[in-house]
Design a protein around this motif. Structure first.
Motif, PDB file in Angstrom:
ATOM      1  N   ALA A 297       0.833  -1.212   0.000  1.00 16.62           N
ATOM      2  CA  ALA A 297       0.000   0.000   0.000  1.00 16.62           C
ATOM      3  C   ALA A 297       0.859   1.250   0.000  1.00 16.62           C
ATOM      4  O   ALA A 297       0.585   2.220  -0.730  1.00 16.62           O
ATOM      5  N   LEU A 298       1.930   1.237   0.791  1.00 12.73           N
ATOM      6  CA  LEU A 298       2.824   2.394   0.859  1.00 12.73           C
ATOM      7  C   LEU A 298       3.599   2.569  -0.445  1.00 12.73           C
ATOM      8  O   LEU A 298       3.781   3.682  -0.932  1.00 12.73           O
ATOM      9  N   GLU A 299       4.039   1.460  -1.015  1.00 11.78           N
ATOM     10  CA  GLU A 299       4.768   1.514  -2.278  1.00 11.78           C
ATOM     11  C   GLU A 299       3.864   2.051  -3.402  1.00 11.78           C
ATOM     12  O   GLU A 299       4.315   2.838  -4.246  1.00 11.78           O
TER      13      GLU A 299
ATOM     14  N   GLU B 165       5.756  17.323  -2.205  1.00  8.13           N
ATOM     15  CA  GLU B 165       7.102  17.038  -1.685  1.00  8.13           C
ATOM     16  C   GLU B 165       7.035  16.733  -0.182  1.00  8.13           C
ATOM     17  O   GLU B 165       7.719  15.814   0.302  1.00  8.13           O
ATOM     18  N   ASP B 166       6.224  17.502   0.541  1.00  7.14           N
ATOM     19  CA  ASP B 166       6.042  17.231   1.977  1.00  7.14           C
ATOM     20  C   ASP B 166       5.435  15.846   2.191  1.00  7.14           C
ATOM     21  O   ASP B 166       5.842  15.111   3.099  1.00  7.14           O
ATOM     22  N   LYS B 167       4.442  15.518   1.374  1.00  2.00           N
ATOM     23  CA  LYS B 167       3.800  14.207   1.490  1.00  2.00           C
ATOM     24  C   LYS B 167       4.775  13.091   1.158  1.00  2.00           C
ATOM     25  O   LYS B 167       4.808  12.047   1.829  1.00  2.00           O
ATOM     26  N   LYS B 168       5.612  13.340   0.141  1.00  2.00           N
ATOM     27  CA  LYS B 168       6.624  12.341  -0.228  1.00  2.00           C
ATOM     28  C   LYS B 168       7.602  12.124   0.923  1.00  2.00           C
ATOM     29  O   LYS B 168       7.978  10.981   1.234  1.00  2.00           O
ATOM     30  N   GLN B 169       8.037  13.222   1.558  1.00  2.00           N
ATOM     31  CA  GLN B 169       8.963  13.117   2.673  1.00  2.00           C
ATOM     32  C   GLN B 169       8.358  12.304   3.812  1.00  2.00           C
ATOM     33  O   GLN B 169       9.035  11.490   4.436  1.00  2.00           O
TER      34      GLN B 169
ATOM     35  N   LEU C 204       6.055   9.956   3.496  1.00  2.00           N
ATOM     36  CA  LEU C 204       6.010   8.560   3.069  1.00  2.00           C
ATOM     37  C   LEU C 204       7.386   7.908   3.131  1.00  2.00           C
ATOM     38  O   LEU C 204       7.511   6.733   3.497  1.00  2.00           O
ATOM     39  N   VAL C 205       8.421   8.675   2.794  1.00  2.00           N
ATOM     40  CA  VAL C 205       9.795   8.156   2.878  1.00  2.00           C
ATOM     41  C   VAL C 205      10.153   7.829   4.324  1.00  2.00           C
ATOM     42  O   VAL C 205      10.803   6.812   4.607  1.00  2.00           O
ATOM     43  N   GLU C 206       9.720   8.686   5.241  1.00  2.00           N
ATOM     44  CA  GLU C 206       9.969   8.427   6.660  1.00  2.00           C
ATOM     45  C   GLU C 206       9.232   7.165   7.111  1.00  2.00           C
ATOM     46  O   GLU C 206       9.753   6.382   7.907  1.00  2.00           O
ATOM     47  N   GLN C 207       8.021   6.965   6.590  1.00  2.00           N
ATOM     48  CA  GLN C 207       7.288   5.742   6.901  1.00  2.00           C
ATOM     49  C   GLN C 207       7.997   4.514   6.334  1.00  2.00           C
ATOM     50  O   GLN C 207       8.036   3.465   6.972  1.00  2.00           O
TER      51      GLN C 207
END
Length: 302
Positions: free
Chosen positions: A79-81, A137-141, A143-146
């Motif tokens: 789901a995250l991917e 970009e904030d949302k991507k960051q 998700l990357v942290e997740q």
């Protein structure tokens, strides 16, 4: 004469029986409750799934020594991917739109007054696109942290105590908060955790309050029933937990006796312990029937 003798014998028998029955309510004896527990290291931590997903890789197994922050387990989250992939596509589309509008703005800015009006509109649209890209970009960051949390690290130095860890979880689905493994510092202090049914904890608390000395508990390991040892209570949990086997329980933590010539046992994680707790004096009848009365009370309550 025979009838009188029989009557006298009957009366004497009834008197003896009455005295025996009466003594059950008068004579007091030790009232003990039996509780079960297990031997555990004082310092231990469970590691949990950080989100729903699958166990992709297990880097350790039972008995391995690990260090704090060492990688233990890696999860995957389809789901995250998928969300990251969709986000990348949306971002790429916005960047292309932004590039097109910036080219149009440069052309309009070098034209006449009519073109300047168009340039003003384009500038506003570009500002909106830049804001949307910043939000993506904030949302991507986030998700990357997740994604980084999909790698489970050891919270302490210690040993992996979960039996057949790889066989039990590798390539299997897990839910957020699900326990994956246990890490324990087996070289440190140990303790005994007793699970006392909630309906019986009152006897232990009362005995502890009435006693002028620290309340002692006599116990033995299930593997060595003939070796009796004594321990004392360190802590009684202030809250009730739900045990799948026993039901509502209160955890009672006791110290582990030091190893001596008289006291000898192997410190095995999870070794089962059985104890008898002396909760004071009660009439013999009460000690014999207390378990039955407790069972009836529980049925009436529930």
């Amino acid at each position: 004469i025979c009838n009188l003798s029989s009557l006298a014998a009957l009366i004497v028998g009834l008197m003896i029986l009455t005295c025996l029955i009466g003594s059950l309510f008068i004579v007091k004896t030790d009232f003990k409750i039996r509780i079960n527990g297990e031997l555990r290291p004082e310092i231990e931590r469970n590691v949990f799934a950080s989100m729903d997903g699958f166990v992709e890789e297990v880097m350790v197994n039972h008995g391995d020594q690990v260090l704090k922050d060492q990688k233990l387990i890696e999860l995957s989250s389809p789901a995250l991917e998928l969300e990251l992939k969709q986000l990348a596509g949306e971002k790429s589309k916005l960047e292309k739109t932004l590039e097109t509008k910036q080219i149009a703005l440069n052309q309009a800015a070098s034209g006449d007054l009519r073109d300047l009006s168009i340039a003003s509109r384009l500038a506003g649209e570009i500002s909106e696109l830049e804001f949307e890209l910043a939000s993506l970009e904030d949302k991507k960051q986030f998700l990357v942290e997740q994604m980084a949390e999909l790698v489970i690290l050891s919270p302490i130095d210690g040993a992996v105590t979960t039996w057949k860890l790889k066989e039990s979880i590798l390539k299997k689905p897990v839910r957020w908060g699900e326990s994956l493994a246990n890490i324990a510092l087996e070289s440190g202090e140990w303790k005994i955790n007793f699970k006392v049914p909630e309906y019986r904890i009152g006897y232990l608390l009362a005995a502890r309050t009435e006693s002028t000395e620290p309340l002692e508990i006599e116990f033995f390991f299930e593997s060595s029933p003939n070796q009796k040892m004594k321990t004392r209570i360190l802590e009684i949990s202030p809250s009730t937990e739900m045990d799948p086997e026993v039901g509502p329980i209160v955890t009672v933590v006791c110290e582990v006796p030091s190893l001596t010539d008289e006291v000898d046992f192997a410190k095995r994680h999870g070794a089962r312990v059985i104890a008898d707790v002396n909760c004071g004096k009660k009439p013999v009848f009460s000690t014999w029937t207390q378990e039955l009365f407790d069972s009836i009370k529980r049925r009436l309550v529930w």
